[in-house]
Motif scaffolding. Sequence first.
Motif, PDB file in Angstrom:
ATOM      1  N   VAL A  16      14.021  -0.854  78.059  1.00 52.42           N
ATOM      2  CA  VAL A  16      12.956  -1.353  77.178  1.00 52.42           C
ATOM      3  C   VAL A  16      13.313  -2.732  76.639  1.00 52.42           C
ATOM      4  O   VAL A  16      12.461  -3.640  76.608  1.00 52.42           O
ATOM      5  N   ILE A  17      14.577  -2.911  76.238  1.00 49.89           N
ATOM      6  CA  ILE A  17      15.004  -4.198  75.684  1.00 49.89           C
ATOM      7  C   ILE A  17      14.847  -5.315  76.717  1.00 49.89           C
ATOM      8  O   ILE A  17      14.436  -6.429  76.398  1.00 49.89           O
ATOM      9  N   LYS A  18      15.177  -5.017  77.967  1.00 51.01           N
ATOM     10  CA  LYS A  18      15.057  -6.030  79.018  1.00 51.01           C
ATOM     11  C   LYS A  18      13.619  -6.171  79.517  1.00 51.01           C
ATOM     12  O   LYS A  18      13.196  -7.272  79.890  1.00 51.01           O
ATOM     13  N   GLY A  19      12.885  -5.067  79.525  1.00 47.50           N
ATOM     14  CA  GLY A  19      11.549  -5.093  80.116  1.00 47.50           C
ATOM     15  C   GLY A  19      10.461  -5.618  79.203  1.00 47.50           C
ATOM     16  O   GLY A  19       9.512  -6.252  79.680  1.00 47.50           O
ATOM     17  N   ALA A  20      10.571  -5.372  77.890  1.00 48.95           N
ATOM     18  CA  ALA A  20       9.503  -5.778  76.972  1.00 48.95           C
ATOM     19  C   ALA A  20       9.245  -7.296  77.007  1.00 48.95           C
ATOM     20  O   ALA A  20       8.081  -7.716  77.118  1.00 48.95           O
ATOM     21  N   PRO A  21      10.279  -8.138  76.926  1.00 48.16           N
ATOM     22  CA  PRO A  21       9.995  -9.581  77.025  1.00 48.16           C
ATOM     23  C   PRO A  21       9.404  -9.990  78.365  1.00 48.16           C
ATOM     24  O   PRO A  21       8.570 -10.905  78.422  1.00 48.16           O
ATOM     25  N   MET A  22       9.819  -9.308  79.446  1.00 51.64           N
ATOM     26  CA  MET A  22       9.270  -9.637  80.761  1.00 51.64           C
ATOM     27  C   MET A  22       7.793  -9.270  80.856  1.00 51.64           C
ATOM     28  O   MET A  22       6.985 -10.033  81.407  1.00 51.64           O
ATOM     29  N   LEU A  70       9.294  -9.964  72.429  1.00 56.24           N
ATOM     30  CA  LEU A  70      10.523 -10.271  71.697  1.00 56.24           C
ATOM     31  C   LEU A  70      10.623  -9.450  70.412  1.00 56.24           C
ATOM     32  O   LEU A  70      11.713  -9.012  70.035  1.00 56.24           O
ATOM     33  N   VAL A  71       9.474  -9.239  69.771  1.00 55.39           N
ATOM     34  CA  VAL A  71       9.462  -8.429  68.543  1.00 55.39           C
ATOM     35  C   VAL A  71       9.909  -6.996  68.840  1.00 55.39           C
ATOM     36  O   VAL A  71      10.542  -6.338  68.004  1.00 55.39           O
ATOM     37  N   ILE A  72       9.591  -6.510  70.021  1.00 60.36           N
ATOM     38  CA  ILE A  72      10.029  -5.165  70.417  1.00 60.36           C
ATOM     39  C   ILE A  72      11.512  -5.158  70.747  1.00 60.36           C
ATOM     40  O   ILE A  72      12.268  -4.275  70.328  1.00 60.36           O
ATOM     41  N   ALA A  73      11.956  -6.150  71.513  1.00 63.70           N
ATOM     42  CA  ALA A  73      13.323  -6.148  72.041  1.00 63.70           C
ATOM     43  C   ALA A  73      14.382  -6.420  70.975  1.00 63.70           C
ATOM     44  O   ALA A  73      15.445  -5.782  70.979  1.00 63.70           O
ATOM     45  N   ILE A  74      14.125  -7.334  70.061  1.00 62.76           N
ATOM     46  CA  ILE A  74      15.165  -7.749  69.101  1.00 62.76           C
ATOM     47  C   ILE A  74      15.564  -6.609  68.158  1.00 62.76           C
ATOM     48  O   ILE A  74      16.764  -6.310  68.017  1.00 62.76           O
ATOM     49  N   PRO A  75      14.609  -5.920  67.490  1.00 60.34           N
ATOM     50  CA  PRO A  75      15.041  -4.802  66.628  1.00 60.34           C
ATOM     51  C   PRO A  75      15.728  -3.683  67.398  1.00 60.34           C
ATOM     52  O   PRO A  75      16.690  -3.082  66.907  1.00 60.34           O
ATOM     53  N   LEU A  76      15.241  -3.403  68.617  1.00 59.60           N
ATOM     54  CA  LEU A  76      15.867  -2.345  69.408  1.00 59.60           C
ATOM     55  C   LEU A  76      17.307  -2.710  69.779  1.00 59.60           C
ATOM     56  O   LEU A  76      18.159  -1.831  69.903  1.00 59.60           O
TER      57      LEU A  76
END
Length: 227
Positions: free
Chosen positions: A121-127, A170-176
């Motif tokens: 999720v951390i890698k995929g959300a920004p993509m 990015l908002v998803i990936a950074i907190p995770l």
Amino acid sequence: MDITGLTQIFATSMYGALALIALWGMYCVTMIWARVAQKRFRNEAQQDAFLDAVEEPLERGDFEEASEICESDPRALPQLAYLAIENREIGYSQVKQLVVERFQRDVLADLDHRISWVNTVIKGAPMVGLLGTVTGMMGAFAKLAAAEKVDAGAMASDISLALITTALGLVIAIPLTFCLNSVNIRIRKMEDLVAVGLTRFMSSLREAIATEAMSELEEIQPVRSSK
């Protein structure tokens, strides 16, 4: 439907995809957190209190009472201790190997599986967010190419909306990322605590098994002597 409409629909669908990705990431982190809390002692003092309670019947050779103490506790160390007590007949070295393998398979492997999903999720959300942005900008430029007169305000608005998906990724990936680091620290602490507890318990179990074997040998020798 022209290319502009298709790209806008596709870009808009990225919002739904990002929402699902965010929910899945939060679910996995929550499950990991709950799993670690379920399987570990809060501190070493609690673990020592448990070990003291188990070692007392082991010193008396009362394996049944020690097993009952462990069976009702869902945490990792008590369950591993229960497994070791119930399988003590196979020998100390094999019991030790069995306990380590079960800890790796039943506890750590499950956590690693969920951690891998959080990393995805951390890698995929920004993509996914970037894909939405690119698609949205394609639609904006297609609209610009088809227009007879350039409306700078409308174009800027379209581009701004397209960039929102990247920001959401990015908002998803950074907190995770921060949550995952915190979870990894808790898992390492749990591993260290379980390792210390297992070392102490297995030492007590080895002495109890040796005492039990000596007692059985002493019972057999008088019988042979009388013959």
